[in-house]
Motif scaffolding. Structure first.
Motif: not given
Ligand SMILES: Nc1ncnc2c1ncn2[C@@H]1O[C@H](COP(=O)(O)OP(=O)(O)OP(=O)(O)O)[C@@H](O)[C@H]1O
Ligand SMILES: Nc1ncnc2c1ncn2[C@@H]1O[C@H](COP(=O)(O)OP(=O)(O)OP(=O)(O)O)[C@@H](O)[C@H]1O
Ligand SMILES: [Mg+2]
Ligand SMILES: [Mg+2]
Lengths: 614, 307, 482, 297
Positions: A53, A56, A94-95, A100, A102-103, A170, A173
């Motif tokens: 995180m 990011m 970002r992106g 990323m 995520f968990q 995800m 994406m």
């Protein structure tokens, strides 16, 4: 070192992150290069997610502050220090250049927007595409992650997709803008092995195609062995070891790494053993590993006496109502004609994919769920023949350990209260003093102390909480415990401790376990017999050796082949897994075909009708 | 869908039935309209009263009166007001739009105010902006609506002569009543939005949205707001119902010819037909709003749509 | 020329004279309709649509000569047939549905003698009938118009012979009138007369302050707002005595107020003059009996009992009432001004050792249940005042045995007095008896007379030539606006 | 569908809050301010008998409408009957607080029990309670008030009953919604799996876990109810006017707003401070009842 850093996509240098005064990441450095995968492993809470995180620059939105260091990123506009970038600059990265996963994959998609919409959003923002171009690109991406029927899929909402599909969305994406760096934070932890296998394959294929750098965070050493080139081991916020994957596995230096690797259950380890075996384990004590326990064969099952529990032709279905006054149009056939026995001192493992009906069986035995038909006999008496009081008494004799220890403890009650509750409820003791004494004993039994009695659940670590739940289950002196995926949320080292505790208790008190799990390695370690469930029906049932060493039903074979092996040298050939699990939801009247069973060896029962699994 | 509609219909019937029969019965315990009509007259004999009761249809047993009312309802004929004999449907036709438009205007004012404020408070949780907004909202709760209304009138109508103090003539007439109610609703709504937003902001998908590089406003107003819309819409729906009922005071202060005024006068004058009709309309409206809320659920949240 | 806007507190719902008893009907309808007689702000009875009348047959027949050349707003001619139609309607089926009929119960029949002459035949003499013909149910209505358009239409589209004719009516909002050019008397000076129904007093005052209303009519303006209005340079207060009197009546049947001495003591114990001067801002006058100075039967020689707490204590002691005895005062919940008055009363009673509690009721409950059923506390609010300004209208209902407003007392002597005056047509004799009744009631201390409240109008300075009326029957043909 | 109907201002207990230092300090401030405002107001009200032995009843028609801050004897001025505004504001708190607190307490007790039952047992009870709620919603408060008071009469006790009758539904809805979301949570299921009796599950497990939002709604409603009492007075349905109450004073003072603002502004401020204090305390209480996110000992 200097030259790798030049070529590297990302290099983290001396990163420190803190929440208030609490430093959760300290002086962390590592680099990732294009086309390579860096695995970050470590105990729970060691700062893995916070690190990603921070890269990011999202950690600060949760209240984190950066104590120092640099995060150099080799992006389109040359090398920049992400820690010094403004949020506005970050938004462009970002992106776009760093993506990323995520968990928690199940909750990472916004439930109110269509899948296509959510993928297209990044494309419209970063690549400046029009909406229709972005949607077309979204379809291409969905094809790329091998999701079927992308044209229809972009119009669907997240809840209409299964977990595995969502995770692939995800990934699509994250990859939409062809990032240079992908951070995948435990992308497969919540999934069962078959879906996990599919996703690992996809990420690896795409990495090849796009040449991106990947940071892969996980605590599953099998996965690490499969995907990583390099490994960073974190412990208590610090990096304790780093190196190529082969070297880490073959020759771990730091005691924590050794503990970690030592605790990893490996499928096939017990080949040739008739009974489960308790193994000594290494635990970290004051920073040094120590071996505890001794090897012990778990020959506790009492096949000579009558089974303590028999389940005969159990059927459990759920009605799905359309509309509010509308009738039942569909049913979930969660459990169909399942029969098995459990003997005193025996552990029966129930395995199968997500949604195959494992929990439903457990819940039906625990009377948390009404059976549609079938017969359950406990200690010689059928449920149907029991009076209300006798049924109530069953709740003392059978205990259920829920999948999530945290969720199953009342957050507003001290754990002493929770542990004492079964004693109060069944009036096993009356004097408060005695009860307190008993609670203390139980706490000690599971490796806690009486000092913990007055704390609230949130003040414990996951492993400790799991032990509290076990203490509670033991409080009423049960004859049988149903453990519903009680170990899957745990670190491997904590997991190993609890497996041993289970086996000790079985030895001492002759407890029977119904052990529900999808982790085949754990199942191999601790069960006497194994039942494989598929779409609510029994696919295979037999002794541990029979089922795991000579898997006969194709579904069992498939399940076993999907288990990742914690050995970087291992080259896996697995069956190509495509498509989704068939659904247990059927129209009313459309009854599923009931599988017939055959006994192929004494006690080894296999279902016919393999054609169903095409 | 058919099942849903049937259920809704039965629910509406139940609510309207219970509400109207309760009110019709209870109001009859509070006094005789014939006495009320003849209040100013001195020499009223029992015969006079009986004569008037007969003219009003009050000589029949309660259930007969009630069923007549129900029968009339099906033809949209709610009878005639005891006060002057005006057809009740005419009164309703005038009062209903007045009240609905005011209630809508108030809701809109409140929504426009409370959503940005609530979001601001949630985003800056624990910081001064948050505390300030919350305390401000409590101040809004501390003064009764009629008091606030009077203050606004003194300021805007009498001191500055900007707005008409009462009546329903044009757009300007809406401003003060809608603002008064809107401000009072905002006081509670800010807290609601803040709480709902706090929940949503902790969701993983909000982080994901940020990780995509979306701007903060897109994240808050597109991704987050839509996700907490369900509890908000539910509450706004309930509130709208309560608003319709609680509008009496504001209607009185601003001399608004709405349902509240109608109902208040009807209770005061024991004007049974008007009261029964107003109550029926109100309960139908509330059932209708519940329905709209449910439809809105589906539009907002696809998970509900397919259920 | 010009438009005048009036704030009136209530919409009567129907403009038909037979339908209502509300004063706010009269404050509008007086401009639309005429009666055979007319009573202006000076309370003198003068010819209206009748130019003269003779009382015949010992008061059992009255002959009216009608005015000629009078036209209804729709052009229909006014004549004897219209008069007969009006009263046949009032006493017949249509009138039976409404409350007005009972007020004219004395009328037996109306006979058309010729185009311009009618005879009223009475069942028994009614000394107040000529006054009653000046207002409310006796307003002359157009026969052809009603027959043509029907009763329902007439309710909301009134037509009469008055100085203003109907333009439009919006229930609960307002009614608009305009000058009637063919009016038989002094033609209106303003063109348009708009009434708005505003029930909330401070809203009405705010409208007056904002200049959107020119006149606020009683009983709207709370005393507390009078200074506000006086301080505003554009508007003012005008007032006149009114028929409305306030009293706290006693439960003469039970409790400590059963004893006349106690009742007197309580009256002595309250400083009503100070209440009038301070709380009521002087907008009221003290009264000795349950009537104001305009009332027929008022006795100027009667003086209110003075404020004398010492005497009050003495009387209470004589009656054996111990200090700390308590009384309950029942009032109407929605009368802000009286609310303050009664709190002051309670505090005065405190001084003489009586603990008063106040219990507010919803008006209709108090008037139609609590008082008639005799469920009140020791004292209860009664505000009263008939537009006919005849003490009979008060005294008979307050004091005669078995009347609705007299739940407690039964006194044969009082009953006899009350009945005797009803048969008498000679005004002087009647007045004498009415005065006796007032004196007798005061001697027995049947109520604590508080005050006679003025009719208070809030008015804009642009309104000229406005004379406040005591009884809400406003006729505005003389008024002009800037 | 209409299942989850969170009621007024449901402050769902936040997930374990991770707060910075600054925030923790503010929480303290919240408590201190709350105690100062609400506690101070309550103390003044409780001891009003000593502070103002004449009970603020002394009418002095000669000194009516004295402006504030002009005379030492009447620091906050006098009302239209010449009574001391300060004394009345403090004594008036008695009725307002009694009405506000008792009515809320009553509504909470009934609503919470009904909501627990409806949400936990679903089925018949749920339908019954929720349809009742619909009916209650369709009955506007003011109409209910007028009819109720017309039938049973005014007075403090009846006002309280009226408020309870009209408000329990809110809590029932709120609690029901929360129960629906909690009843399938694992800790409830695990209590059931152990064999814990329903009543114990309801009151010892569910209740503590949903009390947070109820507290928040409660503290808001104390304010609303103090004000509703004034609406009743405004509509002429109030209690004995001799006993001062904040709401009553606000309503009575309204006609004097233009020439004697102090008559209604001071009771308004009293309500405001109390409401503010109670809400601060409510927030604080909710947080302190929630062990999540804190460390014991
Ligand atoms: N928002 C936050 N506020 C305060 N502390 C936090 C916050 N987020 C994480 N932490 C703390 O930071 C530490 C590291 O957390 P992190 O989520 O990085 O662990 P992790 O290594 O990802 O563990 P896991 O394997 O369980 O996901 C933990 O001790 C955690 O309690
Ligand atoms: N209350 C319920 N209503 C409707 N369907 C249900 C319900 N509970 C379970 N199901 C369905 O029954 C099937 C079996 O569920 P179950 O929880 O037993 O699966 P499982 O094998 O335990 O899976 P997992 O590994 O994900 O826990 C699933 O399809 C699930 O969606
Ligand atoms: Mg993590
Ligand atoms: Mg499960």
């Amino acid at each position: 070192m200097a030259d790798t850093r030049l070529a590297s996509t990302l290099s983290v240098e001396n990163l420190t992150v803190q929440f208030g005064d609490n430093r959760v990441v300290e002086d962390l450095s590592f680099t990732v290069e294009a086309g390579r995968t860096l695995a970050v492993v470590g105990e729970s809470g060691s700062g893995k997610s916070v690190t990603s995180m921070s890269i990011m620059r999202l950690a600060e939105m949760n209240g984190a502050t950066y104590g120092g260091g640099r995060i150099l990123f080799n992006g389109e506009n040359g090398k920049i220090d992400l820690l010094a970038a403004s949020q506005k600059e970050m938004r462009a990265i970002r992106g776009n250049e760093i993506a990323m996963i995520f968990q928690e994959p199940m909750t990472s998609l916004n439930p109110v927007f269509t899948v296509g919409n959510q993928i297209a959003e990044s494309l419209m923002l970063h690549a400046g595409m029009t909406k229709s171009a972005a949607l077309a690109e979204a379809r291409r991406l969905l094809d790329m992650v091998r999701l079927p029927d992308s044209a229809e899929l972009i119009k669907r909402y997240p809840h209409q997709l299964s977990g595995g599909m969502r995770q692939r969305v995800m990934i699509a994406m994250a990859l939409a803008c062809r990032p240079k760096l992908l951070i995948a934070d435990e992308p497969t932890t919540a999934l069962d092995v078959t879906i996990q296998a599919q996703i690992l394959t996809i990420i690896r294929d795409l990495q090849k195609e796009l040449g991106m750098a990947v940071i892969f965070i996980t605590h599953d050493m099998g996965v690490v062995a499969e995907v990583a080139n390099d490994v960073v081991v974190m412990w208590q916020g610090k990096k304790v070891e780093e190196g190529p994957v082969g070297q880490i596995f073959a020759n771990p230096q730091h005691p924590y790494t050794q503990t970690l690797l030592g605790a990893v259950p490996r499928l096939g380890e017990m080949k040739g053993e008739d009974f489960p075996k308790r193994m000594p384990i290494t635990v970290m004590e004051n920073g040094t590993p120590r071996l505890v326990g001794a090897e012990h064969i778990q020959k506790t099952a009492r096949y000579d006496s009558a089974p303590i529990l028999s389940v005969r032709d159990l059927v459990t279905r759920f009605d799905i109502k359309k509309g509010l006054l509308g009738g039942v149009t569909h049913r979930v056939h969660a459990v169909e004609q399942v029969s098995f026995d459990i003997y005193r001192g025996e552990t029966l493992a129930l395995v199968g994919e997500s949604g195959s009906g494992k929990s439903t069986i457990g819940r039906t035995i625990q009377q948390l769920q009404e059976a549609t038909s079938g017969e359950i006999t406990f200690d010689g008496k059928t449920f149907a023949a029991m009076s209300k009081a006798e049924r109530q008494r069953l709740r003392q004799e059978i205990q259920y350990i829920f999948q999530d220890p945290f969720a199953s403890l009342d957050p507003r009650k001290k754990i002493g209260f929770s542990i004492a509750e079964p004693i109060h409820t069944h009036r096993l003791m009356t004097s408060e003093k005695e009860i307190t004494k008993r609670v203390d004993q139980l706490l000690e039994r599971v490796g806690l102390t009486s000092a913990h009695r007055d704390r609230y659940p949130h003040e414990f670590s996951g492993g400790q909480r799991q032990r509290i739940c076990i203490a509670r289950a033991l409080a009423s002196n049960p004859k049988m415990i149903i453990a519903d995926e009680a170990l899957s949320a745990l670190d491997v080292s904590i997991q190993a401790q609890i497996i041993n505790l289970f086996m000790e208790l079985q030895e001492e008190q002759g407890l029977a376990y119904l052990f529900i799990s999808h982790d085949m390695a754990v199942v191999e370690k601790m069960s006497h017999r194994v039942a494989v469930l598929y779409l609510g029906q029994l696919a295979e049932l037999g002794s541990r050796r029979q089922v795991l060493e000579t898997p006969t039903h194709p579904y069992t074979q498939r399940l076993l082949s999907a288990v990742p092996v914690a050995d970087p040298g291992h080259i896996r050939e697995r069956a190509v897994l495509e498509g989704e699990i068939p659904s247990p939801i059927r129209r009313v009247g459309d009854e599923p075909a009931i599988l017939t069973h055959r006994e192929i060896a004494p006690g080894h029962i296999v279902a016919d009708g393999m054609q169903q699994l095409a | 869908m058919a099942g849903f509609l049937i259920k809704r219909f039965l629910q509406a019937v139940f609510v309207v039935f219970v509400v109207t029969i309760t009110v019709s019965f209870a109001i009859r315990l509070t006094g005789d309209p014939a006495l009320m009509l003849t209040q100013g007259a001195g020499s009223v004999t029992e015969a006079d009263l009986a004569r008037i009761r007969e003219a009003l249809g009050l000589n029949q047993p309660f259930l007969v009166q009630y069923f007549q009312f129900i029968k009339g309802m099906f033809t949209l004929d709610f009878g005639r007001s005891f006060l002057g004999g005006t057809p009740v449907s005419g009164l309703l036709a005038q009062a209903l739009p007045a009240t609905l438009s005011l209630a809508f205007a108030s809701m809109i004012v409140s929504i426009i105010l409370s959503i940005p404020l609530g979001i601001k408070a949630a985003v800056s949780r624990g910081k001064w902006a948050d505390q300030f907004i919350r305390i401000l909202s409590l101040v809004g709760l501390s003064f009764p609506n009629f008091w606030l209304a009077t203050m606004l009138v003194l300021l805007l109508s009498i001191t500055f002569r900007l707005l008409p103090p009462s009546g329903m003539d044009n757009f300007a007439s809406f401003i003060m009543p809608a603002a008064t109610m809107g401000i009072i609703l905002t006081a509670t709504n800010v807290r609601l939005v803040r709480t709902a937003m706090l929940e949503t902001l902790q969701s993983q998908y909000i982080m994901v949205a940020r990780a995509k590089g979306l701007s903060e406003n897109t994240v808050l107003y597109k991704h987050a707001l839509r996700n907490c819309a369900i509890p908000l819409i539910t509450y706004f729906g309930l509130q709208f119902g309560a608003l319709l009922g609680g509008i009496v005071v504001i209607e009185r202060v601003f001399n608004w010819p709405g349902l509240g005024t109608l109902a208040f006068d009807a209770v005061g004058g024991r004007d049974y037909p008007v009261l029964q009709a107003v109550i029926t309309v109100l309960s139908l409206l509330i059932v209708g709003i519940n329905l709209l809320v449910d439809i809105a659920y589906g539009l907002i949240d696809p998970r509900i749509r397919t259920e | 020329a010009g438009t005048m806007t009036i704030s009136s507190p209530q919409d009567p719902g129907s403009w038909d004279p037979v339908d209502t008893f509300l004063v706010n009907w009269a404050s509008v309808a007086t401009n639309i309709y005429d009666g055979l007689t007319y009573r202006g702000p000076d309370t003198k009875l003068v010819p209206g649509l009748a130019t003269s009348w003779d009382v015949l047959d010992d008061g059992k027949r009255i002959r009216f000569k009608l005015r000629t050349g009078v036209k209804f707003h729709d052009g229909e001619a006014f004549n004897a047939d219209a008069v007969k139609f009006t009263f046949d309607r009032l006493m017949g089926e249509e009138g039976s549905k409404g409350p007005q009929k009972s007020n004219y119960a004395a009328i037996d029949s109306v006979e058309v003698i010729d185009e311009n002459t009618v005879d009223f035949h009475l069942k028994q003499p009614d000394p107040v009938l000529l006054t009653k013909l000046a207002g409310y149910g006796a307003m002359i209505v157009p026969p052809k118009y009603i027959q043509e358009h029907g009763e329902d239409y007439f309710n909301t589209h009134p037509v009469g012979t008055g100085p203003f004719k109907f333009v439009s009516y919006e229930p609960k909002v307002g009614i608009k009138l305009e000058k009637f050019d063919d009016f038989w008397g002094d033609k209106a000076k303003i063109d348009n007369l708009n009434y708005r129904f505003i029930s909330e007093p401070s809203t009405a005052v705010a409208e007056l302050q904002a200049g959107r209303v020119d006149l606020v009519i009683p009983p709207t303006i709370p005393i507390g707002m009078i200074p506000t209005i006086k301080n505003d340079p554009n508007i003012d207060i005008v007032s006149s005595p009114s028929p409305t009197v306030y009293a706290l009546r006693f439960n003469t049947k039970n409790g400590i107020t059963k004893d006349a001495k106690v009742r007197q003591a309580l009256i002595y114990g309250v400083d009503r003059q100070t209440i009038i001067d301070s709380i009521l801002g002087g907008q009221a006058s003290p009264i000795a009996s349950f009537q104001g100075e305009l009332s027929f039967g008022y006795d100027p020689a009667m003086k209110p009992l003075p404020y004398d707490p010492a005497k009050a204590k003495e009387l209470l002691a004589e009656a054996g009432v111990k200090p700390g005895a308590s009384v309950q005062i029942d009032i109407r919940g929605n009368d802000a001004t009286f609310n303050e008055v009664v709190q002051a009363v309670a505090s005065y009673l405190q001084i003489v050792g009586i603990n008063a509690t106040i219990k507010p009721y919803e008006t209709n409950v108090l008037l139609n249940d609590i008082i008639p059923q005799g469920k009140t506390g020791a004292m209860f609010q009664q505000s009263w005042g008939g537009w006919t300004l005849d003490f009979d209208n008060t005294a008979y209902f307050m004091y005669h045995t078995g009347e609705k407003w007299n739940p407690y007392d039964s006194d044969p002597k009082m009953d006899e007095l009350l009945e005797s005056q009803r048969a008498i047509t000679d005004p002087a004799k009647r007045e004498e008896i009415l005065r006796n009744i007032a004196n007798y009631a005061a001697d027995r201390a049947l109520e604590m007379p508080l005050y006679n409240l003025n009719a208070i109008f809030g008015i804009s300075h642009r309104v000229k030539n406005f004379t406040p009326v005591p009884d809400s029957r406003l006729r505005l043909n003389e008024v002009s606006v800037d | 569908m209409s299942a989850q109907t969170p009621s007024a201002t449901s402050e769902i207990p936040a997930k374990p809050v991770r707060r910075g230092k600054r925030f923790a300090r503010f929480r303290q401030l919240e408590f201190i301010l709350g105690i100062l405002l609400a506690g101070g107001m309550c103390l003044a009200v409780v001891f009003s008998g000593f502070l103002f032995p004449d009970g603020g009843e002394k009418i002095d028609l000669m000194a009516r409408l004295t402006p504030p801050f002009t005379k030492a004897a009447h620091f906050l001025g006098t009302d239209p009957l010449g009574r001391d505004v300060l004394a009345r504001v403090i004594i008036g708190g008695k009725i307002s607080l009694v009405v506000g607190l008792i009515s809320v307490a009553g509504a909470v007790v009934i609503g919470v029990v009904m909501g627990l039952i409806a949400g936990y047992y679903r089925g018949f009870w749920d339908v019954l309670v929720m349809r009742f709620a619909d009916v209650q919603l369709a009955l506007p408060f003011i109409l209910l008030a007028i009819t109720f008071i017309a039938i049973v009469g005014g007075g403090i006790a009846n006002t309280i009953i009226l408020l309870i009758v009209s408000q329990w539904v809110q809590y029932a809805r709120l609690v029901r919604g929360l129960v629906l979301s909690l009843r399938d949570r694992e800790f409830i299921q695990s209590a059931r799996a152990i064999g814990v009796a329903d009543s114990r599950i309801l009151f010892s497990h569910l209740l503590p876990n949903l009390i947070g939002p109820v507290i928040v709604l409660m503290t808001l409603n104390v304010a609303t109810n103090i004000l509703l009492e004034s609406s009743l007075t405004f509509l002429g349905l109030g209690v004995n006017p001799l006993i001062p109450s904040w709401g009553g004073m606000l309503a009575d003072g309204r006609t004097y707003l233009q020439n004697a603002w102090w008559v209604s502004v001071f009771p308004g401020l009293a309500i405001m401070f109390t409401v503010l204090g109670l809400n601060l305390l409510g927030d604080w209480l909710r947080d302190s009842l929630d062990p999540t996110g804190k460390t014991s000992k």
